[in-house]
Design an enzyme around this catalytic site. Structure first.
Site, PDB file in Angstrom:
ATOM      1  N   GLY A 154       0.837  -1.195   0.000  1.00  0.00           N
ATOM      2  CA  GLY A 154       0.000   0.000   0.000  1.00  0.00           C
ATOM      3  C   GLY A 154       0.870   1.242   0.000  1.00  0.00           C
ATOM      4  CB  ILE A 156       3.171   2.519   4.689  1.00  0.00           C
ATOM      5  CG1 ILE A 156       2.396   3.684   5.315  1.00  0.00           C
ATOM      6  CG2 ILE A 156       4.423   2.210   5.497  1.00  0.00           C
ATOM      7  CD1 ILE A 156       1.884   3.409   6.707  1.00  0.00           C
ATOM      8  CB  SER A 175      -0.923  -8.106  -0.040  1.00  0.00           C
ATOM      9  OG  SER A 175      -1.476  -7.402  -1.138  1.00  0.00           O
ATOM     10  CB  THR A 234       6.562  -0.254  11.352  1.00  0.00           C
ATOM     11  OG1 THR A 234       6.433  -0.364   9.922  1.00  0.00           O
ATOM     12  CG2 THR A 234       8.035  -0.349  11.734  1.00  0.00           C
ATOM     13  NE  ARG A 236      -2.677  -0.351  14.065  1.00  0.00           N
ATOM     14  CZ  ARG A 236      -1.977   0.729  13.685  1.00  0.00           C
ATOM     15  NH1 ARG A 236      -0.664   0.638  13.531  1.00  0.00           N
ATOM     16  NH2 ARG A 236      -2.589   1.872  13.469  1.00  0.00           N
ATOM     17  CD  GLU A 265       1.094  -1.322  20.389  1.00  0.00           C
ATOM     18  OE1 GLU A 265       0.594  -0.176  20.380  1.00  0.00           O
ATOM     19  OE2 GLU A 265       1.592  -1.857  19.381  1.00  0.00           O
ATOM     20  CG  HIS A 284       2.586   1.780  18.154  1.00  0.00           C
ATOM     21  ND1 HIS A 284       1.384   1.120  18.215  1.00  0.00           N
ATOM     22  CD2 HIS A 284       2.613   2.355  16.914  1.00  0.00           C
ATOM     23  CE1 HIS A 284       0.716   1.288  17.083  1.00  0.00           C
ATOM     24  NE2 HIS A 284       1.447   2.041  16.284  1.00  0.00           N
TER      25      HIS A 284
END
Length: 317
Positions: A154, A156, A175, A234, A236, A265, A284
């Site tokens: 995507g 990122i 993907s 980085t 989830r 988290e 995070h």
């Protein structure tokens, strides 16, 4: 009567200084809460009288139960235009408006690449050794000519792929929705899922968390990877089967992992990721940057002003 506005999830206690909140004085009173998320009963007591809550993306979870415990809540404003921690359907049913903000698109890819570089060259160990009066602890790895595998191409993932190309890496991607043509458009080679894991020298995760992606990086996928490979996440935490990754790292079936996201988290105090020598972990901070926070909070102020004027903007629900 002044509207009660709470800015929560401000774990670093920085929100008050990032933007000028005084522009909301004509609307209400702003308070800043930087406690970590708690159980719904505690959260309801903490925010029971609040009418507007500004939240950071995917920190405090607002499920139907919590929303029903907040009878005064009229507006939820989230950083970003997507937040899996909010029950949009319940908010709509309860008459709670939800608005979002834009995101600074470069923060997460830059952090991803910082982790890749630091893990590959063993920078934390070398820097800490230097501080301790030592010198040159080992051999760093190399990236030029190696294979960068992108799980999720995507916005990122594409940016991370571009960085890899600049470093002279071969970039591959997979993907479930990716096609060969879409990958070729950005100079990336489309491969199968198994090939992605098998060929990776560095595998970087950039999927959106969904029921389809949850646990997708499982024991089988990790087993396909070379023992010399690095896993970088980085995106989830729950996309990776955390127990399987811990086991692979403990048994040195992977060279290492660089992680910014986790199943729970903040990361529990005694979690293996805090002590494993082949893990580089950060708390995070992928979207925790000056420009991103300025964008988030300035647009939260705009969202509140729009809602107060009866003309809500960037509406999510």
């Amino acid at each position: 009567m002044a509207v009660q506005i709470a800015v929560i999830d401000d774990w670093q206690d920085v929100a008050r200084d990032v933007v000028d909140w005084s522009t909301l004085e004509s609307i209400g009173e702003v308070s800043f809460v930087h406690d970590y998320p708690a159980d719904n009963e505690t959260l309801a007591k903490r925010m029971g009288s609040v009418e507007v809550i500004c939240v950071m993306r995917e920190r405090t979870r607002f499920d139907e139960d919590l929303l029903r415990r907040l009878p005064n809540l009229k507006l939820l404003v989230t950083g970003g235009m997507r937040n899996a921690a909010l029950d949009f359907k319940a908010a709509a049913a309860l008459g709670i408006q939800v608005c979002g903000t834009d995101s600074y698109k470069h923060a997460a890819p830059e952090l991803t690449w910082a982790l890749i570089m630091a893990a590959t060259r063993n920078l934390v160990v070398e820097a800490n050794a230097l501080r301790a009066g030592q010198w040159q602890q080992g051999l760093g790895g190399d990236l030029h000519g190696k294979t960068l595998a992108i799980l999720g191409l995507g916005s990122i993932g594409k940016r991370v792929a571009q960085f890899g190309q600049v470093f002279g890496m071969r970039v591959i991607a997979w993907s479930e929705n990716l096609t060969s043509d879409a990958a070729a458009e950005v100079g990336v080679t489309y491969v199968s899922k198994q090939e992605l894991f098998e060929q990776a020298d560095v595998l970087s995760v950039h999927l959106v968390l969904s029921e389809r992606s949850r646990g997708l990086v499982d024991a089988q996928a990790l087993g396909w990877m070379k023992p010399t490979a690095q896993l970088v996440n980085t995106a989830r935490g729950p996309i990776v089967d955390e127990a399987a990754l811990v086991k692979a790292l403990q048994k040195n079936r992977l060279a290492g992992a660089a992680l910014d996201v986790f199943e729970v988290e903040p990361l529990p105090e005694h979690h293996p990721f805090r002590t494993l020598e082949n893990v580089l972990a950060t708390p995070h901070v992928g979207y925790v940057s000056q420009q991103n926070y300025q964008l988030f909070f300035s647009q939260m102020v705009e969202d509140i002003q729009g809602w107060s004027a009866g003309k809500p903007i960037r509406v999510l629900s």
